[in-house]
Design an enzyme around this catalytic site. Structure first.
Site, PDB file in Angstrom:
ATOM      1  N   HIS A  19       0.814  -1.226   0.000  1.00 39.85           N
ATOM      2  CA  HIS A  19       0.000   0.000   0.000  1.00 39.85           C
ATOM      3  C   HIS A  19       0.846   1.274   0.000  1.00 39.85           C
ATOM      4  O   HIS A  19       0.315   2.358  -0.254  1.00 39.85           O
ATOM      5  CB  HIS A  19      -0.928   0.036   1.211  1.00 39.85           C
ATOM      6  CG  HIS A  19      -1.995  -1.006   1.198  1.00 39.85           C
ATOM      7  ND1 HIS A  19      -2.806  -1.228   0.101  1.00 39.85           N
ATOM      8  CD2 HIS A  19      -2.385  -1.904   2.152  1.00 39.85           C
ATOM      9  CE1 HIS A  19      -3.648  -2.220   0.380  1.00 39.85           C
ATOM     10  NE2 HIS A  19      -3.408  -2.644   1.604  1.00 39.85           N
ATOM     11  N   HIS A  58      -6.414  -7.198  -0.497  1.00 42.50           N
ATOM     12  CA  HIS A  58      -6.476  -5.762  -0.746  1.00 42.50           C
ATOM     13  C   HIS A  58      -5.628  -5.409  -1.973  1.00 42.50           C
ATOM     14  O   HIS A  58      -4.573  -6.006  -2.190  1.00 42.50           O
ATOM     15  CB  HIS A  58      -5.957  -4.980   0.461  1.00 42.50           C
ATOM     16  CG  HIS A  58      -6.674  -5.276   1.734  1.00 42.50           C
ATOM     17  ND1 HIS A  58      -6.226  -6.227   2.630  1.00 42.50           N
ATOM     18  CD2 HIS A  58      -7.809  -4.752   2.261  1.00 42.50           C
ATOM     19  CE1 HIS A  58      -7.058  -6.282   3.664  1.00 42.50           C
ATOM     20  NE2 HIS A  58      -8.024  -5.396   3.461  1.00 42.50           N
TER      21      HIS A  58
END
Length: 203
Positions: A19, A58
């Site tokens: 991320h 994710h």
């Protein structure tokens, strides 16, 4: 790895990295380790074409951001949507058509997850023909994981690992580095990581 001493490596690292964008930290991630490894390999002359495949539940927005304008780098992600960080739509393809995103919804079956990975990620990855493959190995798509609650089990992680090893051997002499990303149920994480490593060893 580049001197032929070994083909594949699994790095059980924390915190995760996928991320982290080039200019900001996000989602438990401080540095984009998979993206950094791929860019280092190219910039140091060890590889010409490097791919990162991300099967964390994710989306790896940081890796995508780092690769967006780099034609020698390929990023593919299979992830649940809608879910944090709410990126990774199929139309996000990069400046050089070097990005592939395969979002799936709640309620998908494990077989449908495999079919989606095969069609949307593994086929384009094979066509890209990387001479180094990096895996963002997140195990929070496991059906027992409290954050992801995805469709898969350790058998499905072993399946995708087998397929990725095949592609790495076909195009890059088996060169593959796997970096741990998410995974928040300790029992499921342990079983999944063990199945992943066994597939790396047995392939």
């Amino acid at each position: 790895m580049f001197d032929g001493e070994f083909e594949a490596a699994f790095c059980a690292v924390r915190p995760p990295g996928h991320h982290a964008e080039p200019r900001q930290m996000m989602g438990f991630c401080f540095a984009g380790s998979a993206a950094i490894a791929a860019m280092w390999a190219v910039e140091e002359g060890h590889a010409r074409r490097v791919a990162v495949i991300d099967f964390d539940v994710h989306h790896g927005n940081g890796t995508q951001a780092a690769f967006w304008s780099r034609p020698e780098l390929f990023f593919g992600s299979i992830h649940k949507a809608p879910l944090y960080p709410n990126t990774g739509h199929p139309h996000e393809r990069g400046e050089h058509d070097n990005i592939r995103n395969a979002p799936f919804g709640a309620g998908i079956s494990a077989q449908a997850w495999r079919d989606l990975a095969e069609e949307s990620l593994l086929g384009p990855l094979d066509a890209f023909a990387p001479d180094l493959l990096v895996i963002s190995a997140g195990f929070d798509a496991h059906r027992d994981d409290p954050l992801g609650a995805g469709p898969v089990t350790e058998e499905d992680f072993a399946w995708i690992t087998d397929r990725l090893v095949d592609i790495a051997r076909r195009h890059g002499q088996g060169r593959l580095v796997s970096l741990m990303e998410g995974g928040y149920d300790l029992d499921a994480l342990a079983r999944s990581a063990a199945a992943h490593v066994r597939a790396l060893l047995d392939a």
